[in-house]
Design an enzyme around this catalytic site. Structure first.
Site, PDB file in Angstrom:
ATOM      1  N   HIS A 182      52.918  31.952  43.509  1.00 55.30           N
ATOM      2  CA  HIS A 182      53.189  31.593  42.242  1.00 55.30           C
ATOM      3  C   HIS A 182      52.637  30.295  41.493  1.00 55.30           C
ATOM      4  O   HIS A 182      52.794  29.736  40.732  1.00 55.30           O
ATOM      5  CB  HIS A 182      54.798  31.341  41.692  1.00 55.30           C
ATOM      6  CG  HIS A 182      55.249  32.806  41.937  1.00 55.30           C
ATOM      7  ND1 HIS A 182      56.836  32.732  42.688  1.00 55.30           N
ATOM      8  CD2 HIS A 182      55.158  34.152  41.841  1.00 55.30           C
ATOM      9  CE1 HIS A 182      57.284  33.958  42.716  1.00 55.30           C
ATOM     10  NE2 HIS A 182      56.441  34.839  42.331  1.00 55.30           N
ATOM     11  N   LEU A 211      61.410  32.030  38.157  1.00 58.85           N
ATOM     12  CA  LEU A 211      62.576  33.087  38.344  1.00 58.85           C
ATOM     13  C   LEU A 211      61.992  34.459  37.770  1.00 58.85           C
ATOM     14  O   LEU A 211      62.491  34.577  36.770  1.00 58.85           O
ATOM     15  CB  LEU A 211      63.937  32.543  38.028  1.00 58.85           C
ATOM     16  CG  LEU A 211      64.210  31.051  38.121  1.00 58.85           C
ATOM     17  CD1 LEU A 211      65.474  30.749  37.483  1.00 58.85           C
ATOM     18  CD2 LEU A 211      64.304  30.840  39.474  1.00 58.85           C
ATOM     19  N   ASN A 213      60.843  38.599  39.286  1.00 55.39           N
ATOM     20  CA  ASN A 213      61.628  39.377  40.584  1.00 55.39           C
ATOM     21  C   ASN A 213      61.230  38.517  41.825  1.00 55.39           C
ATOM     22  O   ASN A 213      62.425  38.569  42.672  1.00 55.39           O
ATOM     23  CB  ASN A 213      60.580  40.791  40.422  1.00 55.39           C
ATOM     24  CG  ASN A 213      61.681  41.973  40.499  1.00 55.39           C
ATOM     25  OD1 ASN A 213      62.708  41.886  41.107  1.00 55.39           O
ATOM     26  ND2 ASN A 213      61.280  42.971  40.115  1.00 55.39           N
ATOM     27  N   ASP A 284      68.112  43.739  38.409  1.00 55.84           N
ATOM     28  CA  ASP A 284      67.799  43.077  37.134  1.00 55.84           C
ATOM     29  C   ASP A 284      68.841  42.404  36.639  1.00 55.84           C
ATOM     30  O   ASP A 284      70.048  42.715  36.420  1.00 55.84           O
ATOM     31  CB  ASP A 284      67.635  44.437  36.323  1.00 55.84           C
ATOM     32  CG  ASP A 284      66.834  43.934  34.754  1.00 55.84           C
ATOM     33  OD1 ASP A 284      67.379  42.990  34.322  1.00 55.84           O
ATOM     34  OD2 ASP A 284      65.726  44.307  34.497  1.00 55.84           O
ATOM     35  N   ASN A 336      64.643  34.102  29.989  1.00 62.38           N
ATOM     36  CA  ASN A 336      65.422  34.859  29.254  1.00 62.38           C
ATOM     37  C   ASN A 336      66.951  34.838  29.463  1.00 62.38           C
ATOM     38  O   ASN A 336      67.723  35.094  28.637  1.00 62.38           O
ATOM     39  CB  ASN A 336      65.225  36.527  29.346  1.00 62.38           C
ATOM     40  CG  ASN A 336      63.819  36.841  28.740  1.00 62.38           C
ATOM     41  OD1 ASN A 336      63.629  36.578  27.659  1.00 62.38           O
ATOM     42  ND2 ASN A 336      62.825  37.121  29.752  1.00 62.38           N
ATOM     43  N   GLU A 386      50.540  33.569  33.401  1.00 64.00           N
ATOM     44  CA  GLU A 386      49.515  33.591  34.717  1.00 64.00           C
ATOM     45  C   GLU A 386      48.189  34.281  34.002  1.00 64.00           C
ATOM     46  O   GLU A 386      47.172  33.767  34.634  1.00 64.00           O
ATOM     47  CB  GLU A 386      50.177  34.319  35.674  1.00 64.00           C
ATOM     48  CG  GLU A 386      51.402  33.786  36.343  1.00 64.00           C
ATOM     49  CD  GLU A 386      52.185  34.612  37.264  1.00 64.00           C
ATOM     50  OE1 GLU A 386      52.811  35.594  36.822  1.00 64.00           O
ATOM     51  OE2 GLU A 386      52.239  34.588  38.425  1.00 64.00           O
TER      52      GLU A 386
END
Ligand SMILES: Nc1ncnc2c1ncn2[C@@H]1O[C@H](COP(=O)(O)OP(=O)(O)O)[C@@H](O)[C@H]1O
Ligand SMILES: CC(=O)OP(=O)(O)O
Ligand SMILES: [Mg+2]
Length: 405
Positions: A182, A211, A213, A284, A336, A386
């Site tokens: 990442h 943070l 998946n 999720d 979120n 990204e």
């Protein structure tokens, strides 16, 4: 005509995210996503940003090659096809670049062979990246294809952080060390966090919590990564959607010797059937929060384990950095899930950390502070991008000298 467009492909294990950008002003011309590749019903969502409606369809898409061809057809339907002379390059996210690739790289046969050689240490990701590259090469053999590596930003880590405490000769022979992933996101978010504080990246120390998946933390001192939570592969560290993160390595021996599982079965267990999904059946965070609100105990425990791990890393990276100016939450969960941010920082007032309830509840696509004014350390939500970062790095490599990027 100067070619100023860049197509960015972010091929994940079962998805492809893509964006077409015009690098004269970094504007996006089209964005989209193919999900659930290889499953019975895949989903393609394409949003043209030059006019026209968002399109969404469900149909079986067998593999990444088929996915990319479907994306190409969508772009062509908007007059933005891959055959356009305005396309300057295609930028690919490549997850594992080992130690060789410390910067974006124009893809040659040798580069592709090296990415292939690294498949055993990124089995969920590098194969998809390779298919993406090969398919794009077949569609536009004349165009530069650029690899932007997840590992590149972490190559500045000191040996004390990058080395595992195992026999040096064995580690070196098999290139076993912490690489981290990442990196494009950690680089982008740490810079954007400095901007939000009105400072230069070299003047701030930031803990970035990516943070999604997959999830990872990094400690960034003055713009350079000094520690990160993912390791040889993207399995180590935080609790993720389907990955366990840290476990005692002896868990593997135990499951093999006593549990009778093969190494491949343990691999699948830790990478695909663990993390939040292994703990409560859902990966999720939205669904997990719904279940917690309905009194579900398994979901509540999964959440607590997720937060406990996150808090341990915040404390550890605080100690690594000595002085922390900001903590930045990013990616799907970080951007979120207000309850995750609140819980991760709860009880850390002695470290100068706090979250303001009202600020934390704000929903926005903008980078923003969520800490109260009195707090010594800024807590921020900083949306990652990204694809934009990959486009910039790609264009910087292929644009004619003197072209503003
Ligand atoms: N509104 C939301 N509230 C809580 N969690 C969310 C929300 N939207 C997305 N997420 C979480 O973000 C995850 C996806 O994050 P993302 O960064 O897109 O992941 P990846 O790039 O690894 O596919 C989802 O699995 C979900 O847990
Ligand atoms: C490296 C990694 O974990 O990537 P992702 O979050 O896209 O799965
Ligand atoms: Mg991601």
């Amino acid at each position: 005509m100067t070619a100023t467009r860049v197509l960015v492909l972010n091929s994940g294990s079962s998805s492809v995210k893509y964006q077409l950008l015009d690098m004269r002003d970094s504007s996006r011309l089209a964005v989209g996503l193919v999900e659930r590749i290889g499953e019975e019903t895949s989903r393609l969502k394409h949003t043209p940003l030059t006019g026209g409606d968002e399109r969404e369809r469900e149909e079986p898409i067998a593999d990444h090659e088929a996915a990319l061809k479907a994306v190409s057809a969508e772009l062509t339907a908007d007059g933005l096809g891959l055959d356009s002379p305005e396309l300057a390059a295609i930028g690919h996210r490549v997850v594992h670049g080992g130690l060789k690739f410390t910067a974006p790289t124009v893809i040659t046969d040798e580069v592709l062979a090296e990415i292939q050689r690294l498949v055993p240490v990124a089995p969920l990701h590098n194969p998809a990246n390779i298919t993406g590259i090969r398919t794009a090469q077949a569609l536009r053999p004349d165009l530069p294809q650029v690899a932007v590596f997840d590992t590149a930003f972490h190559t500045t880590m000191p040996e004390s952080a990058a080395r595992y405490a195992i026999d040096v000769a064995t580690a070196d022979q098999h290139r076993v060390r912490r690489y981290g992933f990442h990196g494009t996101s950690h680089a982008y978010v740490s810079r954007e966090t400095a901007k939000l504080l009105g400072k230069e990246p070299q003047d701030v120390n930031v803990i970035v919590l990516h943070l999604g998946n997959g999830a990872s933390a990094s400690a960034v001192r003055g713009g350079r990564c000094v520690e990160t939570s993912m390791g040889l592969t993207p399995l180590e560290g935080l609790v993720m959607g389907t990955r366990s993160g840290d476990v005692d390595p002896a868990v593997v021996f135990h499951l093999a010797r006593v549990g009778g599982m093969s190494i491949d079965e343990v691999d699948t267990l830790l990478n695909k059937k663990s993390g939040l999904v292994g703990l409560c059946g859902d990966n999720d965070m939205r669904e997990i929060r719904r279940r917690i609100d309905g009194g579900d105990e398994a979901a509540a425990l999964a959440f607590d384990i997720y937060i406990h791990r996150l808090k341990k890393y915040i404390g550890a990276y605080y100690a690594v950095l000595g002085r922390v100016d900001a903590i930045a939450f990013t990616a799907g969960v970080g951007e979120n899930a207000a309850p995750v941010r609140e819980a991760a920082v709860a009880g850390l007032e002695e470290l100068g950390l706090a979250v303001d309830g009202e600020l934390n509840a704000v929903r926005s696509d903008e980078a923003r502070l969520i800490s109260p004014e009195y707090a010594r350390v800024a807590v921020a939500v900083v949306p990652t991008d990204e694809e934009l970062e990959i486009a910039r790095q790609t264009y910087a490599l292929v644009a004619p000298v003197g072209t503003p990027s």
